[in-house]
Design a protein around this motif. Structure first.
Motif, PDB file in Angstrom:
ATOM      1  N   LEU A 251      48.373  48.686  31.285  1.00 28.12           N
ATOM      2  CA  LEU A 251      48.265  48.149  32.574  1.00 28.12           C
ATOM      3  C   LEU A 251      48.911  49.024  33.684  1.00 28.12           C
ATOM      4  O   LEU A 251      48.222  49.029  34.683  1.00 28.12           O
ATOM      5  CB  LEU A 251      49.169  46.628  32.354  1.00 28.12           C
ATOM      6  N   ILE A 252      50.088  49.826  33.388  1.00 26.21           N
ATOM      7  CA  ILE A 252      50.343  50.698  34.498  1.00 26.21           C
ATOM      8  C   ILE A 252      49.403  51.824  34.616  1.00 26.21           C
ATOM      9  O   ILE A 252      49.284  52.211  35.753  1.00 26.21           O
ATOM     10  CB  ILE A 252      51.624  51.496  33.964  1.00 26.21           C
ATOM     11  N   PHE A 253      48.712  52.367  33.647  1.00 21.31           N
ATOM     12  CA  PHE A 253      47.559  53.344  33.835  1.00 21.31           C
ATOM     13  C   PHE A 253      46.568  52.569  34.687  1.00 21.31           C
ATOM     14  O   PHE A 253      46.203  53.435  35.743  1.00 21.31           O
ATOM     15  CB  PHE A 253      46.964  53.735  32.492  1.00 21.31           C
ATOM     16  N   LYS A 254      46.121  51.450  34.541  1.00 17.06           N
ATOM     17  CA  LYS A 254      45.137  50.928  35.414  1.00 17.06           C
ATOM     18  C   LYS A 254      45.670  50.799  37.017  1.00 17.06           C
ATOM     19  O   LYS A 254      44.841  51.008  37.707  1.00 17.06           O
ATOM     20  CB  LYS A 254      44.798  49.453  35.022  1.00 17.06           C
ATOM     21  N   SER A 255      46.948  50.375  37.150  1.00 11.36           N
ATOM     22  CA  SER A 255      47.438  50.496  38.667  1.00 11.36           C
ATOM     23  C   SER A 255      47.471  51.685  39.192  1.00 11.36           C
ATOM     24  O   SER A 255      47.380  51.801  40.240  1.00 11.36           O
ATOM     25  CB  SER A 255      48.907  49.839  38.483  1.00 11.36           C
ATOM     26  N   LYS A 256      47.884  52.690  38.365  1.00 16.92           N
ATOM     27  CA  LYS A 256      47.864  54.146  38.879  1.00 16.92           C
ATOM     28  C   LYS A 256      46.618  54.583  39.562  1.00 16.92           C
ATOM     29  O   LYS A 256      46.524  55.425  40.418  1.00 16.92           O
ATOM     30  CB  LYS A 256      48.416  55.112  37.982  1.00 16.92           C
ATOM     31  N   ILE A 257      45.562  54.301  38.925  1.00 18.57           N
ATOM     32  CA  ILE A 257      44.169  54.958  39.009  1.00 18.57           C
ATOM     33  C   ILE A 257      43.306  53.789  39.982  1.00 18.57           C
ATOM     34  O   ILE A 257      42.159  53.964  40.184  1.00 18.57           O
ATOM     35  CB  ILE A 257      43.364  55.069  37.852  1.00 18.57           C
ATOM     36  N   LYS A 258      44.242  52.712  40.574  1.00 15.26           N
ATOM     37  CA  LYS A 258      43.552  51.837  41.444  1.00 15.26           C
ATOM     38  C   LYS A 258      42.150  51.145  40.656  1.00 15.26           C
ATOM     39  O   LYS A 258      41.306  50.856  41.246  1.00 15.26           O
ATOM     40  CB  LYS A 258      43.112  52.377  42.621  1.00 15.26           C
ATOM     41  N   TYR A 259      42.564  50.842  39.608  1.00 13.53           N
ATOM     42  CA  TYR A 259      41.613  50.250  38.704  1.00 13.53           C
ATOM     43  C   TYR A 259      41.178  49.078  39.302  1.00 13.53           C
ATOM     44  O   TYR A 259      39.981  48.632  39.224  1.00 13.53           O
ATOM     45  CB  TYR A 259      41.781  50.172  37.327  1.00 13.53           C
ATOM     46  N   SER A 260      41.915  48.041  39.640  1.00 13.59           N
ATOM     47  CA  SER A 260      41.785  46.710  40.244  1.00 13.59           C
ATOM     48  C   SER A 260      41.006  47.026  41.354  1.00 13.59           C
ATOM     49  O   SER A 260      39.680  46.074  41.610  1.00 13.59           O
ATOM     50  CB  SER A 260      42.888  45.902  40.444  1.00 13.59           C
ATOM     51  N   ASP A 261      40.819  47.758  42.333  1.00  9.63           N
ATOM     52  CA  ASP A 261      40.090  47.807  43.706  1.00  9.63           C
ATOM     53  C   ASP A 261      38.899  48.172  43.252  1.00  9.63           C
ATOM     54  O   ASP A 261      37.574  47.648  43.747  1.00  9.63           O
ATOM     55  CB  ASP A 261      40.776  48.770  44.798  1.00  9.63           C
TER      56      ASP A 261
END
Length: 316
Positions: A251-261
């Motif tokens: 989940l941290i990795f997803k946030s770092k690469i702006k995965y959600s946006d």
């Protein structure tokens, strides 16, 4: 960890299915007592009064469908009026165990654990939210786990009370977990009285470690910052959740690469093709787990995912 919803309709149906069996067995006990290990036990005067009390439909119903907050009142009254009922190996305890446990709970013709869990309609263990409580049909011989919140060895008169029967996983219900521990001594809260907000997760970096990869599970530590201490101790939640740091790292990795946006924008493009996702569905795909409080029970670790996902800004 997972709140169970009150279901008084199911509780009433549970009572109707058990009433005749219990009352017929009470009549036999009043007449003949019970035999255990070749020893015959006859009810004393106090137990006779109690058993005759349960032969009245409304009284037995009150015991079987008692809501969680009322169960502690029943225990308090029984302890003050009929203390021997709670004493293991006392003749009254043995007789009540025969009535409610051996003659009812353990008899698959009287009580179907499979049907009971199906009625509760929950997918993961309410104590830990780490394991599924799925079971197979009777002929597949996969035994479902049901915990007596107030253990049947000490409180046999509650062994068939609807809100005292908690579907659970083998880890929480088994050796080293809850076993026969008394909630009154361990400060446990019945899952029907729990709120999801009673528990909250976060994480902290372990800065002293040399991180071998970006997704190194040992680079962070899962922390439970809000909890019910009794649950933490009995179900070993702190130690067990620390083993799931790999989920948080992802989940941290997803946030770092702006995965959600990026993913939200990607899914928005499908509207023109007639494929439209709700905000909840998008949150679920981004999170890799269910995203609403009502769905916490549907998949293991959902509460962990939701708390960390919100902290990282993956979902609102």
């Amino acid at each position: 960890m997972v709140n169970l919803n009150l279901n008084d309709v199911a509780a009433n149906n549970h009572f109707k299915a058990l009433k005749d069996c219990l009352q017929n067995r009470i009549k036999k006990i009043l007449k003949n007592g019970v035999v255990k290990s070749k020893t015959k036990y006859l009810p004393n005067n106090d137990l006779k009064i109690y058993l005759n009390y349960l032969l009245i439909d409304d009284n037995l119903k009150q015991l079987i469908i008692a809501r969680p907050e009322s169960i502690t009142e029943i225990i308090s009254f029984t302890k003050n009026r009929y203390g021997s009922f709670l004493t293991k190996n006392h003749p009254s305890n043995i007789i009540l165990n025969n009535l409610f446990v051996k003659s009812c709970y353990d008899d698959t013709k009287v009580f179907s654990k499979h049907d009971f869990i199906k009625t509760i309609d929950i997918d993961t263990c309410p104590y830990c939210n780490r394991s599924y409580i799925y079971y197979l049909s009777k002929n597949k011989e996969i035994k479902p786990e049901i915990d007596h919140f107030f253990p049947k060895s000490k409180y046999p008169f509650l062994a068939m009370s609807f809100y005292n029967l908690i579907p659970s996983c083998q880890t929480c219900n088994g050796f080293g977990g809850k076993e026969e521990k008394d909630p009154l001594k361990e400060d446990l809260i019945n899952p029907y009285l729990l709120k999801s907000s009673d528990f909250s997760f976060t994480f902290e970096p372990i800065s002293s470690r040399i991180i071998s990869t970006l997704l190194d599970k040992n680079s962070i530590k899962v922390k439970i910052i809000k909890n019910i201490p009794g649950h933490l101790d009995v179900f070993k939640l702190k130690e067990l959740y620390e083993l799931h740091s790999d989920h948080v790292v992802e989940l941290i990795f997803k946030s770092k690469i702006k995965y959600s946006d990026t993913y939200r924008a990607y899914l928005e493009k499908y509207k023109d093709k007639g494929l439209e996702f709700s905000d909840n569905e998008i949150d679920r795909m981004i999170l890799g787990n269910y995203a609403t409080e009502e769905e916490i029970h549907k998949r293991p670790l959902t509460k962990l995912y939701q708390d960390i996902g919100k902290e990282l800004g993956l979902i609102k």
